[in-house]
Write an enzyme that holds these catalytic residues in place. Structure first.
Site, mmCIF file in Angstrom:
data_model
loop_
_atom_site.group_PDB
_atom_site.id
_atom_site.type_symbol
_atom_site.label_atom_id
_atom_site.label_comp_id
_atom_site.label_asym_id
_atom_site.label_seq_id
_atom_site.Cartn_x
_atom_site.Cartn_y
_atom_site.Cartn_z
ATOM 1 N N ASN A 1 0.358 1.356 6.089
ATOM 2 C CA ASN A 1 1.148 0.390 5.236
ATOM 3 C C ASN A 1 1.951 -0.817 5.967
ATOM 4 O O ASN A 1 2.644 -0.264 6.912
ATOM 5 C CB ASN A 1 1.958 1.196 4.431
ATOM 6 C CG ASN A 1 2.970 0.401 3.742
ATOM 7 O OD1 ASN A 1 4.312 1.032 3.300
ATOM 8 N ND2 ASN A 1 2.725 -0.758 3.460
ATOM 9 N N GLY A 2 1.659 -2.062 5.928
ATOM 10 C CA GLY A 2 2.302 -3.009 6.644
ATOM 11 C C GLY A 2 1.364 -3.950 6.968
ATOM 12 O O GLY A 2 0.236 -4.028 6.537
ATOM 13 N N LYS B 1 4.446 -3.151 -7.552
ATOM 14 C CA LYS B 1 5.736 -3.112 -7.516
ATOM 15 C C LYS B 1 6.652 -2.991 -6.595
ATOM 16 O O LYS B 1 7.864 -3.573 -6.787
ATOM 17 C CB LYS B 1 6.010 -1.645 -8.565
ATOM 18 C CG LYS B 1 7.349 -1.356 -9.001
ATOM 19 C CD LYS B 1 7.332 -0.971 -10.341
ATOM 20 C CE LYS B 1 8.675 -1.174 -11.011
ATOM 21 N NZ LYS B 1 9.014 -2.512 -11.591
ATOM 22 N N CYS C 1 0.859 -1.254 -0.012
ATOM 23 C CA CYS C 1 -0.133 -0.079 -0.240
ATOM 24 C C CYS C 1 0.720 1.137 0.162
ATOM 25 O O CYS C 1 2.018 1.202 0.362
ATOM 26 C CB CYS C 1 -0.811 -0.030 1.133
ATOM 27 S SG CYS C 1 -1.881 -1.334 1.669
ATOM 28 N N HIS D 1 13.312 -35.016 -17.024
ATOM 29 C CA HIS D 1 13.273 -35.489 -15.647
ATOM 30 C C HIS D 1 11.648 -35.085 -15.170
ATOM 31 O O HIS D 1 11.487 -34.981 -14.092
ATOM 32 C CB HIS D 1 14.202 -34.852 -14.727
ATOM 33 C CG HIS D 1 15.492 -35.524 -15.119
ATOM 34 N ND1 HIS D 1 15.825 -36.873 -14.866
ATOM 35 C CD2 HIS D 1 16.542 -34.861 -15.286
ATOM 36 C CE1 HIS D 1 17.143 -37.005 -15.392
ATOM 37 N NE2 HIS D 1 17.560 -35.812 -15.592
ATOM 38 N N LYS E 1 8.373 -12.709 -16.431
ATOM 39 C CA LYS E 1 7.504 -11.762 -17.197
ATOM 40 C C LYS E 1 6.089 -11.999 -17.801
ATOM 41 O O LYS E 1 5.150 -11.313 -17.810
ATOM 42 C CB LYS E 1 8.186 -11.340 -18.412
ATOM 43 C CG LYS E 1 9.621 -10.341 -18.212
ATOM 44 C CD LYS E 1 9.291 -9.066 -17.530
ATOM 45 C CE LYS E 1 9.014 -9.168 -16.385
ATOM 46 N NZ LYS E 1 9.918 -8.789 -15.049
ATOM 47 N N GLU F 1 3.311 -12.870 -15.393
ATOM 48 C CA GLU F 1 3.193 -11.599 -14.384
ATOM 49 C C GLU F 1 1.956 -10.670 -15.454
ATOM 50 O O GLU F 1 0.902 -10.414 -14.953
ATOM 51 C CB GLU F 1 4.203 -10.774 -14.393
ATOM 52 C CG GLU F 1 4.949 -10.844 -13.178
ATOM 53 C CD GLU F 1 5.995 -9.820 -13.164
ATOM 54 O OE1 GLU F 1 6.498 -9.507 -12.044
ATOM 55 O OE2 GLU F 1 6.891 -9.683 -14.229
ATOM 56 N N TRP G 1 -3.006 -2.490 -1.613
ATOM 57 C CA TRP G 1 -2.781 -3.690 -1.987
ATOM 58 C C TRP G 1 -3.046 -4.784 -0.860
ATOM 59 O O TRP G 1 -2.543 -4.644 0.136
ATOM 60 C CB TRP G 1 -1.543 -3.985 -2.244
ATOM 61 C CG TRP G 1 -1.005 -5.130 -2.892
ATOM 62 C CD1 TRP G 1 -0.990 -5.591 -4.311
ATOM 63 C CD2 TRP G 1 -0.486 -6.377 -2.407
ATOM 64 N NE1 TRP G 1 -0.565 -6.904 -4.377
ATOM 65 C CE2 TRP G 1 -0.172 -7.456 -3.446
ATOM 66 C CE3 TRP G 1 0.175 -6.534 -0.987
ATOM 67 C CZ2 TRP G 1 0.583 -8.734 -2.969
ATOM 68 C CZ3 TRP G 1 0.601 -8.023 -0.656
ATOM 69 C CH2 TRP G 1 1.001 -8.755 -1.773
ATOM 70 N N ARG H 1 2.578 0.782 -5.803
ATOM 71 C CA ARG H 1 2.541 0.109 -4.288
ATOM 72 C C ARG H 1 1.392 -0.746 -4.143
ATOM 73 O O ARG H 1 1.251 -1.568 -3.212
ATOM 74 C CB ARG H 1 2.805 0.846 -3.198
ATOM 75 C CG ARG H 1 3.900 1.982 -3.210
ATOM 76 C CD ARG H 1 4.186 2.762 -2.148
ATOM 77 N NE ARG H 1 4.500 2.248 -0.959
ATOM 78 C CZ ARG H 1 5.732 1.713 -0.568
ATOM 79 N NH1 ARG H 1 6.636 2.257 -1.051
ATOM 80 N NH2 ARG H 1 5.805 1.189 0.423
ATOM 81 N N GLU I 1 13.371 -15.601 -15.906
ATOM 82 C CA GLU I 1 12.921 -14.280 -15.807
ATOM 83 C C GLU I 1 11.773 -13.999 -17.071
ATOM 84 O O GLU I 1 10.660 -13.217 -17.090
ATOM 85 C CB GLU I 1 14.067 -13.213 -16.288
ATOM 86 C CG GLU I 1 13.777 -11.746 -16.392
ATOM 87 C CD GLU I 1 12.847 -10.939 -15.214
ATOM 88 O OE1 GLU I 1 12.744 -11.839 -14.264
ATOM 89 O OE2 GLU I 1 12.398 -9.947 -15.566
HETATM 90 C C1 G6P Z 1 7.525 -7.088 -6.777
HETATM 91 C C2 G6P Z 1 7.771 -6.544 -8.251
HETATM 92 C C3 G6P Z 1 8.985 -7.347 -9.058
HETATM 93 C C4 G6P Z 1 10.173 -7.197 -8.174
HETATM 94 C C5 G6P Z 1 9.921 -7.919 -6.799
HETATM 95 C C6 G6P Z 1 11.312 -7.526 -6.256
HETATM 96 O O1 G6P Z 1 7.165 -8.499 -6.880
HETATM 97 O O2 G6P Z 1 6.460 -6.881 -8.933
HETATM 98 O O3 G6P Z 1 8.991 -6.795 -10.260
HETATM 99 O O4 G6P Z 1 11.181 -7.916 -8.988
HETATM 100 O O5 G6P Z 1 8.857 -7.136 -6.366
HETATM 101 O O6 G6P Z 1 11.320 -5.996 -5.785
HETATM 102 P P1 G6P Z 1 12.517 -5.254 -5.767
HETATM 103 O O7 G6P Z 1 12.323 -3.722 -5.734
HETATM 104 O O8 G6P Z 1 13.279 -5.589 -4.385
HETATM 105 O O9 G6P Z 1 13.745 -5.632 -6.997
#
Ligand code: G6P
Length: 609
Positions: free
Chosen positions: A99-100, A604, A2, A505, A486, A489, A74, A27, A482
């Site tokens: 937030n928390g 994010k 949040c 396997h 992507k 996500e 969030w 956030r 990765e």
């Molecule tokens: C969230 C974001 C990701 C990011 C991860 C770690 O899940 O959506 O894109 O890789 O957090 O975040 P950081 O800010 O520590 O790289």
């Protein structure tokens, strides 16, 4: 997670709060709300969905006030709904944004229910506001009531609190979640992050763990965790308020993908003299630290974790530096054994990821003497808590799916491999080779971006798929991971990555014509092995999509499509192969019509466990 914003001013704070919320949507964005005090009355508006929904509500039915708090959510406790949206209120007087996570909320709630408090949400936050209400009965003012309340809270919190009976004070506090104070002229603000307040100020006070602050129009008083008056410095931010513009791009993600050549050039800028990496780029005593370390432990989450996994190949293969990489949320609870003189390297775009921060703290408790962070946000908690820092300088990244932050993390990690590797077995020749490759990287990425059209056409085959498999070997295995991250996500297609040698396997059982298998196939020493793995897929009627070095000839028969990637040297190849996978997931998501920049259920910056 949040995002929180708040303010006390001589002007109406509602537009400032709304702008702040929009800048904090990374956030969380499932609901939003704000509360202001006007003429000793509390006015509150909340709405399900993004901040623009709240804005529309306020447009239709405006409220105003010179003191207020706001929140973009969030969900952790309680589904996204208007009732669960913040601010939460007690006695129609007190409002709180949080937030928390409050870990002892059930215990507090049971007591409060017995006292006759009525609960209108399923959140953990609501207990805070009722607790403040209770405390106010015996306290002189809101500040004292909040000080009393936080002693009862377990867990993590950043809070903004107002009381309709005290319109001249906004109380803020933090423990485990970030909160900054923005210092204006005759006005003060709070926010989860400086970016939220850049349109109104560039001067900030960073609250420390356990601080409680009272903001008035013309002054701020701060008390530390021991209730002593604390003097916190005012720090000038270097960030500009308009750094977060979408330009001519349809989505931030596409813009950020295209910004990568520039971002990497920025990463390298000023860090070399006569082609030699300057170790003071990591901090003034970096050389001394590097002289002492015997191993590297990387800690990170999500995309940043994948960057760490690539770095492990570089550290060990190129420089023989012992390197371990672990997801921060596992490390922090695993009771790990740390070898003496291990350098703890955290990687984080935001610098606020709760698990990564906690893992760093855990490592310090375990006796780690040296820490370094690779981060994109200069004023972040990880930067403040690490001995050495190397900023990625990617510029603000708004799309939730990380792109330019990842590739700049990789470039930055390569700098670290050079600096540390010099003390181990990295030869002068390899160092020169890596340096030359790094400087060529922006140009090489420009070339790869030319594949955009071909990848867009390829993406049309994906829109109907339910699943996808990504394969890679060596340092390109984390790149496959990765790529899979992507895709899932932002397009919500289930995607998994495997080291290609593991195919036989288990995952081979999944192969049929409906399972696209995306393979990262650079021209390196593992190519022959990879070719055999691709044959295994073809032989079972699988659909192969191969991102392949342009100098190679097709490797398998049957249902195979090839995207030729410009030839590059071995070391930087993982960075290059990231780009086509980013473009692929972007185009698939656009075709599927998902919310590319703010995918469902995600955020994010993850400042909760
Ligand atoms: C969230 C974001 C990701 C990011 C991860 C770690 O899940 O959506 O894109 O890789 O957090 O975040 P950081 O800010 O520590 O790289």
């Amino acid at each position: 997670m949040c995002g929180i914003v708040g303010g006390i001013a001589q002007r109406n704070v509602v537009p400032i709060l709304l702008e702040g919320l929009k800048r904090l949507e990374y956030r969380g964005y499932d609901s939003a709300g704000l509360a202001v005090i006007n003429n000793f009355e509390l006015y509150r508006k909340r709405e399900l969905g993004k901040v623009k929904e709240l804005e529309a509500l306020l447009h239709a039915d405006p409220i105003s006030g010179t003191i207020g708090i706001a929140h973009t959510r969030w969900a952790t406790h309680g589904k996204p709904s208007t009732a669960n949206a913040h601010p939460h209120v007690s006695g129609n007087k007190i409002a709180v944004v949080h937030n928390g996570i409050i870990e002892n909320y059930e215990q507090l709630k049971t007591a409060q229910l017995a006292q006759g408090h009525e609960f209108t949400s399923q959140t953990d936050t609501e207990v805070i506001v009722h607790e403040v209400f209770n405390a106010l009965q015996g306290a002189n003012n809101l500040l004292d009531a909040v000080k009393h309340t936080v002693r009862k809270l377990e867990g993590a919190y950043a809070l903004g609190i107002v009381n309709a009976d005290e319109p001249d004070v906004l109380v803020a506090c933090r423990k485990g979640s970030p909160l900054v104070i923005g210092v204006g002229i005759g006005e003060y603000f709070i926010a989860s992050d400086v970016a939220a307040l850049l349109p109104v100020t560039q001067r900030f006070i960073f609250l420390q763990e356990g601080d409680v602050a009272a903001l008035h129009l013309d002054s701020v008083e701060i008390y530390d965790a021991l209730d002593q008056v604390a003097n916190r410095p005012i720090i000038e931010s270097q960030l500009s308020p308009d750094a977060v513009d979408k330009g001519n791009y349809r989505h931030y993600m596409l813009k950020e993908i295209h910004e990568q050549p520039f971002a990497i050039a920025q990463t390298l800028e000023g860090r070399f003299i006569n082609n030699r990496l300057q170790e003071n780029s990591f901090g003034h005593n970096a050389s001394e630290v590097f002289d002492n370390i015997k191993a590297v432990q990387i800690l990170a989450c999500g995309t940043s974790y994948h960057a760490g996994l690539v770095a492990r190949y570089w550290f060990e293969e190129l420089a023989r530096v012992p390197c371990q990489v672990e997801v921060a949320s596992e490390f922090r609870y695993r009771k790990p054994v740390l070898a003496a003189d291990t350098l703890i390297v955290t990687i984080s775009q935001s610098g606020e990821t709760a698990d990564t921060l906690a893992a760093l703290q855990e490592a310090k408790k375990l006796g780690a003497k040296y820490s370094l962070t690779i981060c994109n946000v200069p004023e972040s908690s990880l930067v403040r808590e690490s001995d050495l820092v190397l900023m990625t300088r990617a510029g603000p990244e708004i799309g939730v799916a990380s792109t330019k932050a990842f590739t700049t993390q990789l470039a930055t990690l390569m700098l670290l491999v050079i600096a540390v590797g010099r003390r181990f077995h990295l030869t002068g020749q390899t160092e020169q080779k890596m340096t030359a490759q790094l400087f060529r990287l922006p140009g090489e990425i420009e070339k790869v971006l030319q594949l955009n059209g071909a990848i867009k056409r390829l993406s049309e085959q994906f829109a109907e798929k339910q699943h996808a498999l990504f394969l890679g070997r060596g340092a390109h295995y984390p790149i496959a991971m990765e790529g899979a991250l992507k895709l899932k996500e932002i397009s919500y297609i289930h995607a998994e990555a495997y080291p290609a040698g593991e195919l036989k396997h288990g995952p081979l059982a999944l192969i049929d014509a409906d399972m696209p298998v995306i393979t990262v196939a650079p021209n390196n020493s593992l190519l022959e092995k990879l070719k055999s793995n691709m044959q295994e897929v073809s032989a079972r009627g699988g659909q192969l999509i191969v991102f392949m070095d342009e100098t190679l000839v097709p490797v398998a028969e049957g249902n195979i499509q090839i995207i030729k990637v410009p030839q590059v040297e071995n070391e930087i190849s993982p960075i290059l192969y990231t780009i086509p996978l980013q473009l692929l997931s972007y185009h698939v998501a656009v075709l599927k019509g998902t919310d590319v920049d703010q995918p469902r259920n995600l955020a994010k910056s993850v400042t909760v466990e």
